[in-house]
Design a protein around this motif. Structure first.
Motif, mmCIF file in Angstrom:
data_model
loop_
_atom_site.group_PDB
_atom_site.id
_atom_site.type_symbol
_atom_site.label_atom_id
_atom_site.label_comp_id
_atom_site.label_asym_id
_atom_site.label_seq_id
_atom_site.Cartn_x
_atom_site.Cartn_y
_atom_site.Cartn_z
ATOM 1 N N PHE A 30 -10.038 -0.011 1.228
ATOM 2 C CA PHE A 30 -9.134 1.144 1.375
ATOM 3 C C PHE A 30 -9.858 2.464 1.074
ATOM 4 O O PHE A 30 -9.505 3.505 1.615
ATOM 5 N N LYS A 40 -4.507 6.836 7.684
ATOM 6 C CA LYS A 40 -3.305 6.020 7.545
ATOM 7 C C LYS A 40 -3.469 4.684 8.261
ATOM 8 O O LYS A 40 -4.023 4.634 9.356
ATOM 9 N N SER A 43 -0.263 -1.130 7.483
ATOM 10 C CA SER A 43 -0.081 -2.384 6.723
ATOM 11 C C SER A 43 1.315 -2.588 6.121
ATOM 12 O O SER A 43 1.820 -3.691 6.093
ATOM 13 N N GLU A 68 1.266 4.825 -1.025
ATOM 14 C CA GLU A 68 2.349 4.217 -0.228
ATOM 15 C C GLU A 68 2.381 4.818 1.177
ATOM 16 O O GLU A 68 2.523 4.115 2.171
ATOM 17 N N ARG A 70 -0.105 6.336 2.782
ATOM 18 C CA ARG A 70 -1.313 5.940 3.529
ATOM 19 C C ARG A 70 -1.157 4.541 4.135
ATOM 20 O O ARG A 70 -1.799 4.198 5.106
ATOM 21 N N LEU A 71 -0.306 3.718 3.488
ATOM 22 C CA LEU A 71 -0.063 2.362 3.983
ATOM 23 C C LEU A 71 1.159 2.306 4.909
ATOM 24 O O LEU A 71 1.598 1.232 5.305
ATOM 25 N N MET A 297 -3.389 1.502 -3.461
ATOM 26 C CA MET A 297 -3.199 0.927 -2.115
ATOM 27 C C MET A 297 -3.478 -0.573 -2.171
ATOM 28 O O MET A 297 -2.727 -1.382 -1.612
ATOM 29 N N TYR A 301 -0.701 -3.407 -1.394
ATOM 30 C CA TYR A 301 -0.970 -4.267 -0.242
ATOM 31 C C TYR A 301 -0.949 -5.740 -0.646
ATOM 32 O O TYR A 301 -0.308 -6.576 -0.001
#
Ligand code: NCD
Length: 312
Positions: A30, A40, A43, A68, A70-71, A297, A301
């Motif tokens: 990440f 971004k 996932s 959060e 970015r995911l 992240m 994840y």
């Protein structure tokens, strides 16, 4: 191993060394993602996360929210001061109301030690502890150890001293657990009144002389005095604290080696650390903040893959 041994991240105490290594490996990936021009990834596109902050926070809250986003998760924020907690609602009622809106994960900061563990026994969502009173702050310890690994190559075999208000610090306890699991040797250093009585049972060394502690260590993690958690005086004056336990440039430069200086923030410049030390090349304080996003992240994840969801 490619999955965590736990469904929640409640504390470093409850996870294994293999879990930490998996989080680091995932964070490496990440970290590369967030340095791309498109930061971004999709996932967590169908996951909803609620950030519940019953206690003030800047870094941790922003870092979780950014991780959060970015995911690609859907994010709802809650802060206790602007909520019905003031109207007498219980923690379980507050959280159950939020969960009825189909929230999958809860990131919670709470003033009561054990609040996350308590909640995990009563609700279905995945819980990540973002600091529970004076108890644990697992993602901070993970990002701290990750930053040591990045700067020094490995955590195993390193000598780390945690300096300051150990008694009231959740950062200290989580760091002790994480550093020991990764094979570092840990000492604490501070006024005797700010070292908890149980500290000897945790397998850490105790040093009340800052210079000796710094001579011994590879890494010094300087903690803030948690005045907001003190109802009595634990030392005569701030000036005296700084004289004995504050890290300044003259002290740093007088050591016969270059140590790494860390701080979880917020810094009280001139109290536990002077500005020239905080802004020096030996300090990795901003790297810690940057690594916090990749670490969070990774945690989000890995835990998201363990969520059991109801079929609608
Ligand atoms: C710490 C905390 O809140 O426990 N800060 C943080 O999360 N970065 C340390 C502190 O408040 O001193």
């Amino acid at each position: 191993m490619n999955e965590l041994s736990v469904k929640h991240l409640l504390g470093i105490k409850y996870i294994t060394e293999a879990d930490i290594q998996l989080i680091f490996k995932t964070a490496d990936h990440f970290k590369e993602v967030i340095n791309r021009s498109i930061k971004k990834v999709p996932s967590l596109r169908d996951i909803t996360i609620s950030n519940l902050f019953f206690e003030s926070s800047t870094r941790t809250r922003l870092s979780f929210e950014l991780a959060e986003k970015r995911l690609s998760a859907d994010v709802i924020n809650f802060s206790a001061s602007a909520s019905s907690v003031n109207k007498g609602e219980t923690l379980i009622d507050t959280v159950n109301n939020i969960l009825s809106m189909k929230v999958d994960m809860v990131v919670m900061r709470h003033p009561n030690p054990g609040a996350g563990v308590f909640l995990s026994k009563h609700i279905k969502a995945c819980i990540i502890n973002a600091g529970d009173g004076t108890h644990e702050h697992p993602t901070q310890a993970l990002l701290d150890c990750y930053s040591i690994r990045e700067r020094l190559g490995d955590v195993a075999g390193k000598n780390v001293v945690i300096v300051g208000d150990i008694l009231h610090s959740r950062v200290a306890l989580s760091n002790i657990f994480a550093l020991q699991k990764l094979g570092a040797t840990v000492k604490v250093c501070g006024p005797k009144t700010l070292l908890p009585k149980y500290i000897g049972n945790l397998g850490v060394g105790i040093e009340t002389n800052l210079r000796k502690a710094l001579q011994w260590c590879d890494v010094a993690n300087m903690l803030r005095v948690q005045n907001e958690r003190m109802d009595i005086s634990y030392f005569p004056s701030t000036r005296e604290y700084t004289q004995q336990f504050g890290l300044n440039k003259a002290m740093l430069d007088s050591l016969d080696k270059e140590i790494v200086v860390m701080h979880p923030g917020p810094i009280n410049r001139g109290v536990e650390i002077t500005s020239d030390v905080a802004d020096s090349k030996q300090a990795i304080i901003l790297e810690q903040v940057q690594n916090g996003v990749a670490i969070r992240m990774a945690v989000l994840y890995l835990l998201a893959s363990k969520i059991e969801r109801d079929e609608d």
